[in-house]
Design a protein around this motif. Sequence first.
Motif, PDB file in Angstrom:
ATOM      1  N   LYS B  14      15.429  21.839 -49.034  1.00 43.05           N
ATOM      2  CA  LYS B  14      14.564  22.239 -50.207  1.00 43.05           C
ATOM      3  C   LYS B  14      14.453  21.589 -51.324  1.00 43.05           C
ATOM      4  O   LYS B  14      13.678  21.840 -51.982  1.00 43.05           O
ATOM      5  N   HIS B  15      15.205  20.465 -51.410  1.00 44.31           N
ATOM      6  CA  HIS B  15      15.059  19.679 -52.521  1.00 44.31           C
ATOM      7  C   HIS B  15      14.545  18.219 -52.472  1.00 44.31           C
ATOM      8  O   HIS B  15      14.438  17.249 -53.121  1.00 44.31           O
ATOM      9  N   THR B  16      14.296  17.894 -51.164  1.00 43.86           N
ATOM     10  CA  THR B  16      13.961  16.405 -50.608  1.00 43.86           C
ATOM     11  C   THR B  16      12.533  16.172 -50.977  1.00 43.86           C
ATOM     12  O   THR B  16      11.515  16.896 -50.387  1.00 43.86           O
ATOM     13  N   VAL B  17      12.425  15.369 -51.869  1.00 42.09           N
ATOM     14  CA  VAL B  17      10.949  15.094 -52.287  1.00 42.09           C
ATOM     15  C   VAL B  17      10.346  14.038 -51.460  1.00 42.09           C
ATOM     16  O   VAL B  17       9.170  13.970 -51.090  1.00 42.09           O
ATOM     17  N   VAL B  18      11.123  12.827 -51.140  1.00 42.29           N
ATOM     18  CA  VAL B  18      10.658  11.898 -50.383  1.00 42.29           C
ATOM     19  C   VAL B  18      11.690  11.431 -49.269  1.00 42.29           C
ATOM     20  O   VAL B  18      12.989  11.452 -49.875  1.00 42.29           O
ATOM     21  N   LEU B  26      15.107  10.956 -52.037  1.00 42.42           N
ATOM     22  CA  LEU B  26      14.714  11.322 -53.268  1.00 42.42           C
ATOM     23  C   LEU B  26      14.839  12.754 -53.338  1.00 42.42           C
ATOM     24  O   LEU B  26      14.071  13.611 -52.791  1.00 42.42           O
ATOM     25  N   TYR B  28      15.379  16.555 -55.639  1.00 39.61           N
ATOM     26  CA  TYR B  28      14.815  17.104 -56.904  1.00 39.61           C
ATOM     27  C   TYR B  28      15.918  17.730 -57.621  1.00 39.61           C
ATOM     28  O   TYR B  28      16.712  18.395 -57.176  1.00 39.61           O
ATOM     29  N   ASP B  30      17.324  20.465 -60.312  1.00 39.70           N
ATOM     30  CA  ASP B  30      16.930  21.650 -61.044  1.00 39.70           C
ATOM     31  C   ASP B  30      17.109  21.837 -62.431  1.00 39.70           C
ATOM     32  O   ASP B  30      16.396  22.572 -63.247  1.00 39.70           O
ATOM     33  N   GLN B  55      11.377  16.643 -67.639  1.00 43.50           N
ATOM     34  CA  GLN B  55      11.291  18.340 -67.625  1.00 43.50           C
ATOM     35  C   GLN B  55      12.207  18.751 -68.679  1.00 43.50           C
ATOM     36  O   GLN B  55      13.246  19.099 -68.320  1.00 43.50           O
ATOM     37  N   ARG B  58      14.344  21.739 -68.071  1.00 43.81           N
ATOM     38  CA  ARG B  58      15.310  22.100 -67.046  1.00 43.81           C
ATOM     39  C   ARG B  58      16.396  20.906 -67.579  1.00 43.81           C
ATOM     40  O   ARG B  58      17.253  20.814 -66.630  1.00 43.81           O
ATOM     41  N   GLN B 157      13.252  13.415 -62.971  1.00 44.86           N
ATOM     42  CA  GLN B 157      13.942  14.794 -62.612  1.00 44.86           C
ATOM     43  C   GLN B 157      14.392  14.651 -61.026  1.00 44.86           C
ATOM     44  O   GLN B 157      14.236  15.670 -60.367  1.00 44.86           O
ATOM     45  N   THR B 158      14.735  13.412 -60.665  1.00 38.38           N
ATOM     46  CA  THR B 158      15.134  13.085 -59.195  1.00 38.38           C
ATOM     47  C   THR B 158      16.358  12.417 -59.239  1.00 38.38           C
ATOM     48  O   THR B 158      16.440  11.629 -60.228  1.00 38.38           O
ATOM     49  N   GLN B 161      19.618   9.834 -53.363  1.00 35.77           N
ATOM     50  CA  GLN B 161      20.970  10.245 -52.914  1.00 35.77           C
ATOM     51  C   GLN B 161      21.066  10.245 -51.227  1.00 35.77           C
ATOM     52  O   GLN B 161      20.248  10.654 -50.659  1.00 35.77           O
ATOM     53  N   GLU B 262      16.846  36.025 -51.627  1.00 38.02           N
ATOM     54  CA  GLU B 262      16.504  34.502 -51.117  1.00 38.02           C
ATOM     55  C   GLU B 262      17.827  34.031 -51.310  1.00 38.02           C
ATOM     56  O   GLU B 262      18.045  33.251 -50.354  1.00 38.02           O
TER      57      GLU B 262
END
Lengths: 194, 471
Positions: B14-18, B26, B28, B30, B55, B58, B157-158, B161, B262
């Motif tokens: 759910k947090h993988t941007v790249v 990469l 993200y 929170d 951000q 955050r 904000q990333t 990892q 959720e």
Amino acid sequence: MEPINTHNGLVYPLPKRNVDTDQIIPKQFLKRIERSGFGQFLFYNWRFDDDGQPRQDFTLNEPKYKGASVLIAGDNFGCGSSREHAPWALLDYGFKVIIAPSFADIFYNNTTKNGILAIKLSEEQVDYLLKQAEKNSYILTIDLKNQIVYDNLEFKAGFDIPAYHKHMLLNGLDEIGITLTYADQIKQFEQTHN
Amino acid sequence: MKQPKTIIQKIWEKHTVVQETEKPDLLYIDLHLVHEVTSPQAFEGLRLTGRKVRQPERTYATVDHNVPTINRPLIRDEVARKQMDTLRSNCAEFGIRLADIDHPDQGIVHVIGPQLGLTQPGKTIVCGDSHTSTHGAFGALAFGIGTSEVEHVLATQTLWQNKPKTLNVQIDGPLGPGVTAKDLILAIIGTFGVKFGTGYVIEYTGEAIRGLSMEERMTVCNMSIEAGARAGLISPDETTFEYLRGRRYAPDAAAFEEAVEEWKQLATDKDATYDHTVTLDARKIEPQVTWGTNPGMCLPISASVPDPALIEDQDEKNAVQQALAYMGLKPNQQLTSIEIQHVFIGSCTNSRITDLRKAASVIRGRKVHPSVRAMVVPGSFTVKMQAEQEGLDTLFREAGFEWRDAGCSMCLAMNEDVVPAGERCASTSNRNFEGRQGNGARTHLASPEMAAAAAIEGRFVDVRQVMAPTV
């Protein structure tokens, strides 16, 4: 950060396991707001007595290790606190390469961000290197591009390093600069992520 | 059929941007928690490159490591004061919320995050502090980072990892009466060692874990890093949701019920597999005390200090000899014969309201031993106020404890709360490294109950005997 390609340097042996970052740089030196000048505090409580005089029984104080730039240590080097002051202190003191059977995860990450090469070798290989460096003035060459460590006698060992870390170290890259080239993807991600 | 997944895999996806080949992912972030010690160089980096905080909303900052716990707001240590002033001006410059030294939300960063409801299931949470693993108690992926990574998160904000390996630490059976979450995590590290978690994210599972309160879960996850794991987490359940309900930054009213639905999906699927699993039987765990200079050097209170003469492995023998020399202990000495001069109840491991209540229950009607200096340092200003409403401050004070303001304090002794060289401290903190609580200081880690019992007796005792009903 300075790129590393090959490094040739005097070895300092520290035959201890679980060297934690509290030993590498004690807490009383974490209050500074600069990134530089931490080398004088490296291993402070081991190097200096209560009066600030060098301890005779700590080997880094021996003249034969003056100018050492390769640190060989026991298993789980850099465990404990996330303080990046630890690699800052090592680098500022003059260490460019650290070899150990294993490193703590956060410390390992922190070394790669500062142009220090942390190399994992087997227990047997590390024991051999520790013994060599305790006996003689011992020089090692580290070739990052070809991923080998060797001396001028008979020791030669390959090592693994993640391709990404190798690339960053070889080129001395600014990671934030690279990440910002992905700004569009980050922005797009943020539009659907709560 | 859908592939069963662990909570770790679900949060990661759910947090993988790249995601690219030959590169870490990469990820993200929170929530970014910031404190005064590991951030100044990161903000300076932003200034030098003309970058902004991506951000600010955050990001949340407080002062904890350096703060004095007495005579506030006076800060006598000028270098420390400069570091706190620097955080204040950085937060103002970059638009970051700060719970400053005089703010009602001030406290140890890993105490206030959960308390404010900032910490939530499924979030990625980082902080320039290795005990960020604490927040894993909520089913968040939370880990400590260095200052370069702090700067990276502020700017982008990333974080890049590598996907971690997964380690299931399964704890069967309930804990026995008088045996605490602190004893559990110390026993885990004592059994499996200080590096068994290196390269992994731990998920704690099993009956004993399900039976823990949120604050107890935080104690367990807090010390994941002492087992080598950057992060340790627990799949969220009703205990998690009930703790979060009504907290300031948790979703409110109807949104909360939606969030719960959720969050329920996050728990590790039945049949999901881990890269590695270890198990321990909670029923066999006794109250623990460390005798050496890392948290793995730990034994049940009924045991004796190890004898290096009986250890075959030369490296292990050397390590034990060095630890005993530093700690001033003799081989085969009973742990219950170790006399202490200091007691510290506090730190991100054990400074929450339930920790203080439990310590107080041992203290009630008793006095601190005349040769012991004992202090309680609540984890946050809010914890302190709550304890005072319950009269715990009076109870501690009348027993002979010092009652302080919130901060990291004697856990790492960056402020004036220091253990003198050669003296011994029963401490509810997380690290018994050489010099941690002061140059030459000797730290023994234990639970709040065990530390409280040691304060009364002047030496370590099995708290279960102290608390046994008198005939």
